[in-house]
Design an enzyme around this catalytic site. Structure first.
Site, mmCIF file in Angstrom:
data_model
loop_
_atom_site.group_PDB
_atom_site.id
_atom_site.type_symbol
_atom_site.label_atom_id
_atom_site.label_comp_id
_atom_site.label_asym_id
_atom_site.label_seq_id
_atom_site.Cartn_x
_atom_site.Cartn_y
_atom_site.Cartn_z
ATOM 1 N N GLU A 20 -5.239 -0.933 -8.323
ATOM 2 C CA GLU A 20 -4.409 0.147 -8.860
ATOM 3 C C GLU A 20 -3.125 -0.473 -9.412
ATOM 4 O OE1 GLU A 20 -5.716 3.852 -5.948
ATOM 5 O OE2 GLU A 20 -4.261 2.422 -5.198
ATOM 6 N N SER B 267 0.824 -1.206 0.000
ATOM 7 C CA SER B 267 0.000 0.000 0.000
ATOM 8 C C SER B 267 0.857 1.254 0.000
ATOM 9 C CB SER B 267 -0.880 0.034 1.252
ATOM 10 O OG SER B 267 -1.737 -1.059 1.273
ATOM 11 N N HIS C 262 -2.027 -3.014 -6.697
ATOM 12 C CA HIS C 262 -2.552 -2.745 -5.361
ATOM 13 C C HIS C 262 -4.021 -3.131 -5.281
ATOM 14 C CE1 HIS C 262 -3.694 0.319 -2.066
ATOM 15 N NE2 HIS C 262 -3.167 -0.751 -1.502
HETATM 16 N N1 LIG Z 1 -4.397 -5.548 4.972
HETATM 17 C C1 LIG Z 1 -4.833 -4.615 4.115
HETATM 18 O O1 LIG Z 1 -5.906 -4.015 4.292
HETATM 19 C C2 LIG Z 1 -4.029 -4.314 2.864
HETATM 20 C C3 LIG Z 1 -4.656 -3.692 1.775
HETATM 21 C C4 LIG Z 1 -3.908 -3.471 0.605
HETATM 22 C C5 LIG Z 1 -2.574 -3.815 0.566
HETATM 23 N N2 LIG Z 1 -1.984 -4.395 1.652
HETATM 24 C C6 LIG Z 1 -0.576 -4.802 1.553
HETATM 25 O O2 LIG Z 1 -0.527 -6.218 1.405
HETATM 26 C C7 LIG Z 1 0.664 -6.717 2.030
HETATM 27 C C8 LIG Z 1 0.290 -7.833 2.970
HETATM 28 O O3 LIG Z 1 -0.606 -7.365 3.934
HETATM 29 P P1 LIG Z 1 -1.504 -8.367 4.787
HETATM 30 O O4 LIG Z 1 -2.450 -7.518 5.544
HETATM 31 O O5 LIG Z 1 -2.011 -9.475 3.930
HETATM 32 O O6 LIG Z 1 -0.390 -8.970 5.780
HETATM 33 P P2 LIG Z 1 -0.485 -10.228 6.750
HETATM 34 O O7 LIG Z 1 0.347 -9.893 7.938
HETATM 35 O O8 LIG Z 1 -1.908 -10.653 6.936
HETATM 36 O O9 LIG Z 1 0.241 -11.405 5.929
HETATM 37 C C9 LIG Z 1 1.584 -11.376 5.589
HETATM 38 C C10 LIG Z 1 2.014 -12.821 5.301
HETATM 39 O O10 LIG Z 1 3.304 -12.809 4.711
HETATM 40 C C11 LIG Z 1 4.031 -13.913 5.217
HETATM 41 N N3 LIG Z 1 5.445 -13.674 4.977
HETATM 42 C C12 LIG Z 1 6.295 -12.882 5.670
HETATM 43 N N4 LIG Z 1 7.524 -12.899 5.088
HETATM 44 C C13 LIG Z 1 7.435 -13.723 4.002
HETATM 45 C C14 LIG Z 1 8.346 -14.128 2.985
HETATM 46 N N5 LIG Z 1 9.609 -13.695 2.974
HETATM 47 N N6 LIG Z 1 7.901 -14.970 2.023
HETATM 48 C C15 LIG Z 1 6.622 -15.423 2.010
HETATM 49 N N7 LIG Z 1 5.709 -15.061 2.953
HETATM 50 C C16 LIG Z 1 6.109 -14.211 3.931
HETATM 51 C C17 LIG Z 1 3.609 -14.010 6.673
HETATM 52 O O11 LIG Z 1 3.880 -15.289 7.213
HETATM 53 C C18 LIG Z 1 2.117 -13.713 6.552
HETATM 54 O O12 LIG Z 1 1.376 -14.907 6.341
HETATM 55 C C19 LIG Z 1 1.356 -5.512 2.665
HETATM 56 O O13 LIG Z 1 2.371 -5.067 1.793
HETATM 57 C C20 LIG Z 1 0.255 -4.469 2.763
HETATM 58 O O14 LIG Z 1 0.729 -3.132 2.622
HETATM 59 C C21 LIG Z 1 -2.677 -4.661 2.799
#
Ligand SMILES: NC(=O)c1ccc[n+]([C@@H]2O[C@H](COP(=O)([O-])OP(=O)(O)OC[C@H]3O[C@@H](n4cnc5c(N)ncnc54)[C@H](O)[C@@H]3O)[C@@H](O)[C@H]2O)c1
Length: 287
Positions: free
Chosen positions: A153, A121, A141
């Site tokens: 996006e 994000s 995104h």
């Molecule tokens: N949560 C939201 O609302 C949202 C919305 C849009 C974008 N994002 C983006 O999406 C991404 C993930 O967010 P999320 O909320 O799903 O996070 P999350 O914490 O729910 O999940 C992250 C996952 O990544 C895994 N992980 C960590 N290091 C790793 C690696 N090296 N290789 C493989 N897996 C690995 C973790 O074990 C975990 O399961 C972030 O970059 C965030 O900015 C989040």
């Protein structure tokens, strides 16, 4: 341009799991990769339940879901999974160091023409693109929950090739999404910048004593037709999350005035983090 047939999604969290399901539903042979087997198991479990609800409600077709699960695998072995990918979508923790490590590794193990997209994000893909063939690197995104929210996006930096943007747009469309192209890298992209501006203005009105929390939300829902007012939305996403975003905005833009407002900092200090703690701008009772 050959359509994307094989997808790898890194990270089986809130976003990655649903993005992987979208790729499988779009007809891609998909592997969801994580560093933690429990996260992979839990993601599959959640997806099965969520898709079953979708089928029951009629928003998903039972045969499509069955076919998609047959195309969806999980793995702890990134190198093996990425070696045959047409696209890798990264959705791991929001940490620049972790993402840079991952992209360096993908630069070595993924095919030279595989698209490498980040779902971050706030981290623009130019911060991850110092690998061979940076033209294939972009932001893709998605919005939470990714299976439901229509917007994607697609952000191209100066390094991103037009073919990469085109392929990411095509895949998003195949996923049933509405992709928009962000033509240059900018903090917050489009939707989050606009919602941030609404949050800023709502807090400014509150701090100036112009109206109450309730009345500002009522003005936005009833006057602008938004489904939820800014303060209710801040409580839903979490005061701490929003403080973090504002701190990052100040840092990324080099403008300290874009940091978190006093009201947000006070709520965070008081542990009033929104719905998750039962209190934020509003009171929700026991959480
Ligand atoms: N949560 C939201 O609302 C949202 C919305 C849009 C974008 N994002 C983006 O999406 C991404 C993930 O967010 P999320 O909320 O799903 O996070 P999350 O914490 O729910 O999940 C992250 C996952 O990544 C895994 N992980 C960590 N290091 C790793 C690696 N090296 N290789 C493989 N897996 C690995 C973790 O074990 C975990 O399961 C972030 O970059 C965030 O900015 C989040």
């Amino acid at each position: 341009m050959t359509p994307i047939g094989t997808a790898v999604v890194c990270g089986a969290g809130a976003m990655g799991s649903q993005i992987a399901m979208l790729a499988a539903l779009a007809g891609c042979d998909t592997t969801m990769v994580d560093v933690d087997q429990e996260r992979l198991d839990s993601a599959m479990d959640q997806l099965e339940k969520r898709c079953a609800r979708g089928v029951a409600r009629g928003t998903l077709d039972a045969d499509d879901v069955e076919a998609a699960f047959a195309r969806l695998a999980t793995s702890l072995d990134l190198d093996d999974a990425a070696s045959g990918a047409d696209i890798v979508i990264e959705a791991i923790v929001e940490d620049l160091g972790a993402k840079r490590d991952l992209f360096q590794r993908l630069g070595r193990v993924a095919p030279a023409d595989a698209i490498l997209a980040t779902n971050s994000s706030s981290i623009v893909s130019s911060k991850l693109a110092d690998i061979t063939n940076p033209g294939r690197v972009c932001n893709m995104h998605f919005f939470n929950p990714a299976l439901v929210m229509k917007l994607v996006e697609v952000v191209g930096g100066e390094h991103t090739s037009p073919d990469t943007v085109e392929a990411a747009v095509e895949l998003a469309e195949r996923m049933g999404k509405t992709p928009v192209v962000v033509r240059r890298e900018i903090f917050g992209f489009i939707a989050n910048r606009i919602v941030a501006a609404i949050f800023d203005e709502a807090i400014e009105l509150l701090e100036a004593g112009v109206a109450t929390v309730e009345d500002i939300d009522l003005a936005v829902t009833n006057g602008l037709g938004h489904p939820v007012g800014p303060f209710a939305l801040l409580d839903l996403t979490g005061i701490d999350v929003n403080v973090g975003i504002k701190k990052l905005e100040a840092q990324e833009t080099g403008d300290p005035s874009r940091g978190p407002a006093t009201t947000l900092l006070d709520l965070e200090r008081a542990g009033r983090l929104g719905r998750k703690t039962g209190r934020g701008f509003y009171e929700y009772g026991a959480s």
